[in-house]
Design a protein around this motif. Sequence first.
Motif, PDB file in Angstrom:
ATOM      1  N   ARG A  64       0.791  -1.237   0.241  1.00 57.96           N
ATOM      2  CA  ARG A  64       0.101   0.036  -0.019  1.00 57.96           C
ATOM      3  C   ARG A  64       0.957   1.279   0.008  1.00 57.96           C
ATOM      4  O   ARG A  64       0.539   2.379  -0.702  1.00 57.96           O
ATOM      5  N   VAL A  65       1.875   1.109   0.822  1.00 51.40           N
ATOM      6  CA  VAL A  65       2.697   2.344   0.998  1.00 51.40           C
ATOM      7  C   VAL A  65       3.437   2.499  -0.485  1.00 51.40           C
ATOM      8  O   VAL A  65       3.563   3.643  -1.005  1.00 51.40           O
ATOM      9  N   LYS A  66       4.090   1.480  -0.935  1.00 50.81           N
ATOM     10  CA  LYS A  66       4.562   1.578  -2.214  1.00 50.81           C
ATOM     11  C   LYS A  66       3.829   2.023  -3.536  1.00 50.81           C
ATOM     12  O   LYS A  66       4.295   2.695  -4.230  1.00 50.81           O
ATOM     13  N   SER A  67       2.592   1.687  -3.279  1.00 53.40           N
ATOM     14  CA  SER A  67       1.544   2.195  -4.317  1.00 53.40           C
ATOM     15  C   SER A  67       1.435   3.704  -4.541  1.00 53.40           C
ATOM     16  O   SER A  67       1.341   4.449  -5.555  1.00 53.40           O
ATOM     17  N   ILE A  68       1.613   4.355  -3.188  1.00 57.60           N
ATOM     18  CA  ILE A  68       1.380   5.572  -3.036  1.00 57.60           C
ATOM     19  C   ILE A  68       2.736   6.315  -3.503  1.00 57.60           C
ATOM     20  O   ILE A  68       2.789   7.336  -4.070  1.00 57.60           O
TER      21      ILE A  68
ATOM     22  N   VAL B 259      -0.206   2.053 -13.777  1.00 53.85           N
ATOM     23  CA  VAL B 259      -0.723   0.941 -13.537  1.00 53.85           C
ATOM     24  C   VAL B 259       0.351  -0.227 -14.061  1.00 53.85           C
ATOM     25  O   VAL B 259       0.264  -1.313 -13.420  1.00 53.85           O
ATOM     26  N   ARG B 260       0.905  -0.155 -15.183  1.00 53.27           N
ATOM     27  CA  ARG B 260       1.868  -0.968 -15.616  1.00 53.27           C
ATOM     28  C   ARG B 260       2.843  -1.402 -14.770  1.00 53.27           C
ATOM     29  O   ARG B 260       3.114  -2.436 -14.363  1.00 53.27           O
ATOM     30  N   ASP B 261       3.583  -0.393 -14.145  1.00 52.87           N
ATOM     31  CA  ASP B 261       4.545  -0.291 -13.167  1.00 52.87           C
ATOM     32  C   ASP B 261       4.080  -1.064 -11.901  1.00 52.87           C
ATOM     33  O   ASP B 261       4.763  -1.878 -11.175  1.00 52.87           O
ATOM     34  N   LEU B 262       2.741  -0.615 -11.540  1.00 55.95           N
ATOM     35  CA  LEU B 262       2.260  -1.230 -10.160  1.00 55.95           C
ATOM     36  C   LEU B 262       2.109  -2.536 -10.214  1.00 55.95           C
ATOM     37  O   LEU B 262       2.545  -3.262  -9.464  1.00 55.95           O
TER      38      LEU B 262
ATOM     39  N   ASP C  91       5.224  -4.720 -10.331  1.00 53.52           N
ATOM     40  CA  ASP C  91       5.854  -4.763  -8.894  1.00 53.52           C
ATOM     41  C   ASP C  91       5.079  -5.597  -8.209  1.00 53.52           C
ATOM     42  O   ASP C  91       5.608  -6.374  -7.308  1.00 53.52           O
ATOM     43  N   LEU C  92       3.693  -5.713  -8.160  1.00 54.52           N
ATOM     44  CA  LEU C  92       2.679  -6.766  -7.235  1.00 54.52           C
ATOM     45  C   LEU C  92       3.292  -8.089  -7.725  1.00 54.52           C
ATOM     46  O   LEU C  92       3.426  -9.016  -6.744  1.00 54.52           O
ATOM     47  N   PHE C  93       3.156  -8.370  -8.864  1.00 59.61           N
ATOM     48  CA  PHE C  93       3.768  -9.597  -9.386  1.00 59.61           C
ATOM     49  C   PHE C  93       5.171 -10.138  -8.788  1.00 59.61           C
ATOM     50  O   PHE C  93       5.091 -11.453  -8.502  1.00 59.61           O
ATOM     51  N   ARG C  94       6.030  -9.201  -8.729  1.00 58.73           N
ATOM     52  CA  ARG C  94       7.316  -9.335  -8.063  1.00 58.73           C
ATOM     53  C   ARG C  94       7.202  -9.808  -6.672  1.00 58.73           C
ATOM     54  O   ARG C  94       7.741 -10.858  -6.042  1.00 58.73           O
ATOM     55  N   THR C  95       6.409  -8.933  -6.013  1.00 52.08           N
ATOM     56  CA  THR C  95       6.482  -9.153  -4.540  1.00 52.08           C
ATOM     57  C   THR C  95       5.791 -10.227  -3.986  1.00 52.08           C
ATOM     58  O   THR C  95       5.975 -10.993  -3.052  1.00 52.08           O
ATOM     59  N   TYR C  96       4.589 -10.772  -4.969  1.00 53.10           N
ATOM     60  CA  TYR C  96       3.800 -11.904  -4.410  1.00 53.10           C
ATOM     61  C   TYR C  96       4.388 -13.162  -4.867  1.00 53.10           C
ATOM     62  O   TYR C  96       3.823 -14.165  -5.047  1.00 53.10           O
ATOM     63  N   GLY C  97       5.688 -12.934  -5.785  1.00 53.47           N
ATOM     64  CA  GLY C  97       6.190 -14.143  -6.653  1.00 53.47           C
ATOM     65  C   GLY C  97       5.271 -14.817  -7.418  1.00 53.47           C
ATOM     66  O   GLY C  97       5.359 -16.172  -7.475  1.00 53.47           O
ATOM     67  N   VAL C  98       4.553 -14.106  -8.335  1.00 52.34           N
ATOM     68  CA  VAL C  98       3.614 -14.738  -9.088  1.00 52.34           C
ATOM     69  C   VAL C  98       4.160 -14.747 -10.627  1.00 52.34           C
ATOM     70  O   VAL C  98       4.791 -13.747 -10.998  1.00 52.34           O
TER      71      VAL C  98
ATOM     72  N   LEU D  16      -3.721 -12.046  -7.012  1.00 52.93           N
ATOM     73  CA  LEU D  16      -2.450 -12.877  -6.809  1.00 52.93           C
ATOM     74  C   LEU D  16      -2.304 -13.748  -5.704  1.00 52.93           C
ATOM     75  O   LEU D  16      -1.920 -14.734  -5.766  1.00 52.93           O
ATOM     76  N   LYS D  17      -3.174 -13.216  -4.731  1.00 51.50           N
ATOM     77  CA  LYS D  17      -3.149 -13.983  -3.461  1.00 51.50           C
ATOM     78  C   LYS D  17      -4.166 -15.141  -3.616  1.00 51.50           C
ATOM     79  O   LYS D  17      -4.001 -16.109  -2.847  1.00 51.50           O
ATOM     80  N   HIS D  18      -5.769 -14.621  -4.020  1.00 49.73           N
ATOM     81  CA  HIS D  18      -6.541 -15.630  -3.827  1.00 49.73           C
ATOM     82  C   HIS D  18      -7.037 -16.421  -4.814  1.00 49.73           C
ATOM     83  O   HIS D  18      -7.598 -17.335  -4.727  1.00 49.73           O
TER      84      HIS D  18
END
Length: 357
Positions: free
Chosen positions: A196-200, A222-225, A228-235, A271-273
């Motif tokens: 959440r902090v990173k998205s801001i 949105v592309r960058d966000l 980044d999310l794929f990377r942090t959730y390891g998907v 990505l999580k659920h």
Amino acid sequence: VSPDRTEAAGSETVPHGAVFTQSAALLAQIFEFAPDAKVLVDGGGRILKANALAGTMFGYGRDELIGQHIEILIPQRFLSRHVAYRQGYMATPRTRPMGAGVELFARRKDGTEFPVDIMLSPLETDEGMLALAVVRDVTDRKRAEAETRAAREMYLKELHHRVKNNLQVISSLLFLQSTYTKDPSTLEILKDSQNRVKSIALIHEKLYRSSELTKIDFAEYVRDLVTDLFRTYGVDQGAVVVRMQIEHMTLEIDTAIPCGLIINELVSNVLKHAFPGGRTGHVVIDLAPVGPKEFTLTIQDDGVGLPKDYDWRTSTSLGLKLVTDLTRQLDGRLEVDVTNGTQFRITFREVLYKERN
Ligand SMILES: Nc1ncnc2c1ncn2[C@@H]1O[C@H](COP(=O)(O)OP(=O)(O)O)[C@@H](O)[C@H]1O
Ligand SMILES: [Mg+2]
């Protein structure tokens, strides 16, 4: 201009004092010496009278201007417009600024240009309708305005940069904290908070690089966000295939932040659920304008769907609660469709950035 009664009585014999305030001599002095260049023009655009300052301002000898066409004072590229404008003025004459709201430029004898403000007043005379143009050279004011603008931009840039850096520090602190625990649910809370902090922070990074400073290229964000999310959730992007349909748009900061947070929550959830146990599938992220300053954001996956009997409206888990709260903040409408996977659709309006001095 029009014959003056006191003048007609003979100015030699008129004493100074009360009578002087009505005399032609006073008017002549006002014309000559009050600040600003003054040019008196007849209906055909010929200069009948000009004060000394007009000569100096435009680089002419004082009497050189008399009898000339007013258009010699207008830059070449505005000439045709000016002729039409002048004729229009003579048809509906009233005291008003020339070209209100547009930047006006005048031309000196040597061809150089300078910015001006011009006030026009019609004068009804025996010789017909004349127009008095009061011209002020605003070079200094324009320069000061440009400097103020540049200083404000520098300041905003600096501000976004600092906010971004501080948010990055908070994000790092959350990460450091997570290395002190092995509890899976605590780890997840810390990771979600970090995202959440990173998205801001990412918004402030884009703002800092944006030429407009209060708006960002939202498709790029949105592309960058999402990357980044794929990377942090390891998907792996091969396991969950993203299709992004985001029309090129810039969003103001007050819209971009809640909207970015919503996308962060919904994509994190996918990505999580949506694809547990190595399931593969697709996610579509679609953002398109549907009206003036109105947008629809759709995030659709073909995963397992929300749990049976799960009511997102009364959900107390933070993620979906944030989504409903932020949608409200955007004055938006949220619809959820679970007939095939999970689809969140949010229609919202752009919140305009208000100048805060
Ligand atoms: N795209 C999705 N696919 C399947 N289940 C989902 C999806 N999004 C949300 N959910 C379910 O809704 C619940 C609530 O989501 P949320 O409020 O974001 O909390 P969290 O993500 O922290 O669990 C999740 O725990 C999950 O069970
Ligand atoms: Mg969530």
